[in-house]
Write a protein that holds these residues in place. Structure first.
Motif, short mmCIF file in Angstrom:
data_model
loop_
_atom_site.label_atom_id
_atom_site.label_comp_id
_atom_site.label_asym_id
_atom_site.label_seq_id
_atom_site.Cartn_x
_atom_site.Cartn_y
_atom_site.Cartn_z
N SER A 111 0.84 -1.20 0.00
CA SER A 111 0.00 0.00 0.00
C SER A 111 0.88 1.25 0.00
N ARG A 112 1.98 1.20 0.77
CA ARG A 112 2.89 2.34 0.81
C ARG A 112 3.59 2.53 -0.54
N ILE A 113 4.02 1.43 -1.14
CA ILE A 113 4.68 1.52 -2.44
C ILE A 113 3.73 2.09 -3.49
N ALA A 114 2.48 1.61 -3.48
CA ALA A 114 1.51 2.08 -4.47
C ALA A 114 1.22 3.57 -4.28
N ASN A 115 1.05 4.00 -3.03
CA ASN A 115 0.76 5.40 -2.76
C ASN A 115 1.96 6.30 -3.06
N GLU A 116 3.16 5.82 -2.75
CA GLU A 116 4.35 6.63 -3.05
C GLU A 116 4.53 6.78 -4.56
N THR A 117 4.29 5.69 -5.28
CA THR A 117 4.40 5.75 -6.74
C THR A 117 3.37 6.73 -7.31
N ALA A 118 2.13 6.64 -6.82
CA ALA A 118 1.08 7.54 -7.31
C ALA A 118 1.41 8.99 -6.98
N TYR A 119 1.97 9.22 -5.79
CA TYR A 119 2.34 10.58 -5.40
C TYR A 119 3.41 11.14 -6.33
N GLN A 120 4.43 10.34 -6.59
CA GLN A 120 5.52 10.82 -7.44
C GLN A 120 5.07 11.04 -8.87
N VAL A 121 4.18 10.20 -9.35
CA VAL A 121 3.64 10.39 -10.69
C VAL A 121 2.83 11.69 -10.76
#
Length: 455
Positions: free
Chosen positions: A405-415
């Protein structure tokens, strides 16, 4: 032969004269069912409908007395057992919206599906209050001729010298004995009756999850506005990651007519390891910035907890014994969101086996094994087999829900974030970020382990 019993046609009734009012605690019944939950009451309805003399013994004061909150009811599964059930059972909302939120402390990455097609009969899912569902099933059973005895606790199963179940004792002032040809255990998760009788091993804390639930009242119009719903329609939101504080577990939000229900839970063993109580999970969820705004003005009207067996296929105990069958949660027949419906169908299949045994006057394990044959041919066991490795996977990857969940949210944030750098450099930066959170080889290994379970 086996498939014949799956047809919901009413068999010829057994010819017998009943005198319900003349019954005493020492009377002999065709079937005694311990527990008035969805599994036990469904079995009672079909057995009584087909002419058998049925007694249901429930320790609660009324149907659903030990339960709170609500759940989702799969329409097709229930419709096949009780045609057009929505015309009788008090359902809350037609579920036309299914969402999943991957959550961190300050972010939500969501997926959402809405469709008006899900609002057309025979529908897909309904949100229901457990108390309403249980009361409806109890009324169906009693109208069909079953007796339901409340405020009585079954303390033990009685066996004859050859090991066949012949009755039960109840916890009353005179320790009543009730006799029957067939006993059905439907006493829910962590079945003490099966354990005391040596029919099932003691459940482990790793295979049992504890969920806590809170119902919050809100006006119907407010719910529809905040969740972007049409009148009478509802949503179910699965919450993953942040709500279970770093452990694998799940949480959800269900919408009802004039309230919403929040629940969260994880393995009992994880609570012991974490050192906090279940209520901490609920409070954690309610304080999240994207959930807090949904609850403004709400008032808590109900609070409680429940144990759910989540050991999966490999945790299912032997379900058939001489003169006895185990159904529903007592038999660990739970598969994710398919708890109530699996319980009801297991009760129906047990009823078919009990009817066949009564007709043949044969209550042996071999005769009652029609129950397990029907289960094996059904979606119940097939689905449980398909996900047989899920419980072990969650133990092998205890960090999965939180980390990914953290990886997915961090990726979405950076995108989403706009930088003053070339796109190629940004993509490389995102890749480096993800790799720092989970090495590529470990990520690939986790994906492969998960794929082997869900494929």
């Amino acid at each position: 032969m086996v498939k014949h019993w799956c047809e919901l046609k009413k068999p010829h009734k057994i010819s017998k004269i009943k005198n319900i009012h003349a019954k005493t605690a020492a009377s002999k019944y065709d079937v005694i069912i311990a527990g008035a939950g969805p599994a036990g009451l469904t079995a009672a309805y079909f057995l009584a409908r087909d002419g058998l003399d049925v007694l249901v013994i429930e320790r609660g004061l009324f149907p659903g007395a030990k339960n709170c909150g609500g759940a989702s009811l799969m329409a097709e599964h229930t419709h096949k057992l009780f045609p057009n059930f929505w015309e009788e059972c008090e359902c809350e909302r037609v579920i036309t919206d299914q969402s999943y939120w991957l959550m961190t402390e300050d972010s939500v990455l969501s997926s959402r599906f809405q469709s008006t097609r899900l609002a057309a009969a025979p529908y897909n899912r309904f949100s229901v209050k457990r108390s309403n569902l249980y009361r409806w099933l109890a009324n169906k059973a009693t109208q069909a001729g079953a007796q339901v005895l409340y405020s009585h606790t079954v303390t033990q199963v009685l066996f004859n010298t050859s090991g066949q179940a012949i009755g039960v004792t109840t916890q009353t002032s005179d320790n009543n004995r009730c006799l029957a040809d067939i006993i059905i255990l439907a006493d829910g998760a962590n079945s003490l009756l099966a354990e005391r009788s040596g029919l099932a091993a003691k459940v482990t804390s790793a295979n049992m999850s504890l969920y806590v639930k809170e119902t919050i009242a809100l006006p119907s119009a407010v719910i529809e506005e905040r969740f972007n719903l049409l009148p009478g329609e509802g949503t179910i939101i699965g919450l993953i990651g942040y709500p279970t504080a770093g452990f694998n577990g799940t949480a959800s939000i269900h919408t009802f007519r004039d309230s919403i229900n929040i629940n969260a839970g994880m393995a009992v063993a994880n609570f012991a390891q974490a050192g906090f109580n279940p209520n901490d999970l609920l409070e954690r969820i309610k304080k999240h910035p994207y959930i807090k705004q949904l609850l403004v003005g709400g008032q808590t009207i109900e609070y409680g907890g429940a144990l759910i067996p989540e050991g999966g296929y490999h945790a299912i105990p032997p379900l058939v014994h001489p003169g006895l069958m185990i159904v529903g949660d007592a038999g660990s027949l739970v598969n994710g969101t398919h708890g109530i419906n699996l319980a009801m169908w297991s009760g129906f299949y047990a009823a078919q086996a009990a009817y066949a045994a009564k007709i043949g006057r044969d209550y042996s394990t071999q005769k009652l094994s029609l129950y397990t044959k029907l289960l094996d041919e059904s979606f119940i066991i097939q689905d449980l087999k398909a996900n047989a490795g899920a419980a072990k996977l969650m133990r092998d990857l205890p960090y999965a829900f939180d980390l990914y969940s953290r990886i997915a949210n961090e990726t979405a944030y950076q995108v989403s974030k706009v930088y003053t750098m070339p796109k190629r450099a940004k993509r490389q930066m995102i890749y480096t970020k993800v790799k720092s959170m989970q090495p590529v080889f470990k990520l690939a290994s986790d994906i492969w382990k998960s794929w082997k379970v869900i494929r």
